[in-house]
Design a protein around this motif. Structure first.
Motif: not given
Ligand SMILES: [Zn+2]
Length: 287
Positions: A118-119, A184-187, A195-197, A213-215
């Motif tokens: 991501v960075q 991007l984290v969500n993608r 997973i995006i739970r 935000w919850h992984l």
């Protein structure tokens, strides 16, 4: 400009263009307004799981015998944890600490890889705001929760040590999606075993409102399958059913009763986790 009229028209057109650009800029910088809708409008393909018609020879195993083998990983990474499936009594989370965040040891390298990817792509670093929680810590959160959305004791994935809440600088909670890092984290989190739970539009299934935000760590190949096909973990378990073997890439997957545990002959690596609904999820690598 030759005439006054032309100058006026030009100024008007320029003003309209600037206004449109400003509007787009404002909307784009508020990812929390549009990103969930765009995600929920996506047409997701069916899960990449091909049912095996012929499995070949099956060998019966006792879990205790498998646990002594070097090419077998037993973990709790696939526990379903929700309001109707609390953590098993006496559950003790297996934890490793990284940069002050406590999480299951299998999560650490994958989290670092996700954060660095991501960075590299956005120039923004993400951080962990909430990691493993003890029962006491969950009770405190529950007591402070004014809207009653905090999970009941024993029903939080944070207590399992399998979840991380993440944020980007100045973009936490729902505003995580204002940051390109959050979007991007969500993608791409599925590529890293997360997973995006609690996805947007699946609140009735998960019982929890959208939390970008919850992984939740579930590992591969499950994370990639769920994120690609838009399934929640509850839906994924239902899809797997009972006793059916599936092929996906190099893996074979089956959800089985512990007392009927049987593996396909010739396996090279095996990962088994209970799913907290009375079944084991078995993943085999054959080569
Ligand atoms: Zn969380």
């Amino acid at each position: 400009m030759k005439c006054k009229k032309c100058r006026k028209r030009f100024a008007l057109a320029l003003t309209v263009c600037i206004l449109i650009a400003v509007c787009f800029g404002v909307i784009f910088s508020h990812g929390e307004w549009w990103f969930p809708t765009v995600q929920s409008l996506r047409v997701y393909p069916a899960p990449r799981l091909t049912p095996l018609i012929e499995t070949g020879a099956l060998e019966r195993w006792e879990l205790s015998a498998l646990s002594r083998m070097p090419n077998v990983t037993l973990s709790n990474t696939l526990l379903l944890v929700n309001s109707t499936h609390p953590l098993p009594k006496g559950y003790e989370a297996l934890l490793e600490e990284y940069n002050g965040a406590r999480m299951h040891p299998l999560m650490v390298a994958q989290y670092i890889a996700l954060r660095d990817a991501v960075q590299e792509k956005t120039g923004v670093r993400i951080y962990v705001s909430s990691d493993y929680r003890t029962a006491e810590e969950q009770m405190q959160i529950l007591a402070q929760s004014q809207d009653g959305i905090a999970a009941q004791l024993g029903c939080s994935e944070h207590e399992a040590g399998l979840a991380l809440d993440v944020y980007a600088p100045y973009c936490a909670g729902e505003e995580f999606l204002r940051s390109p890092a959050g979007r991007l984290v969500n993608r791409i989190c599925g590529e890293y075993g997360y997973i995006i739970r609690y996805p947007h539009g699946k609140e009735e299934i998960t019982g929890i409102s959208y939390e970008p935000w919850h992984l939740r760590y579930v590992g591969q190949p499950h994370a990639q399958i769920m994120m690609e096909s838009g399934l929640t973990y509850e839906e994924y378990l239902e899809f797997l059913g009972e006793g059916q073997w599936y092929r996906t890439g190099d893996y074979l997957i089956c959800r089985q009763r512990p007392e009927e545990l049987a593996l396909i002959y010739g396996w090279k690596e095996c990962h088994i986790s209970p799913d907290n609904t009375g079944y084991l999820i078995v993943i085999l690598k054959m080569a």
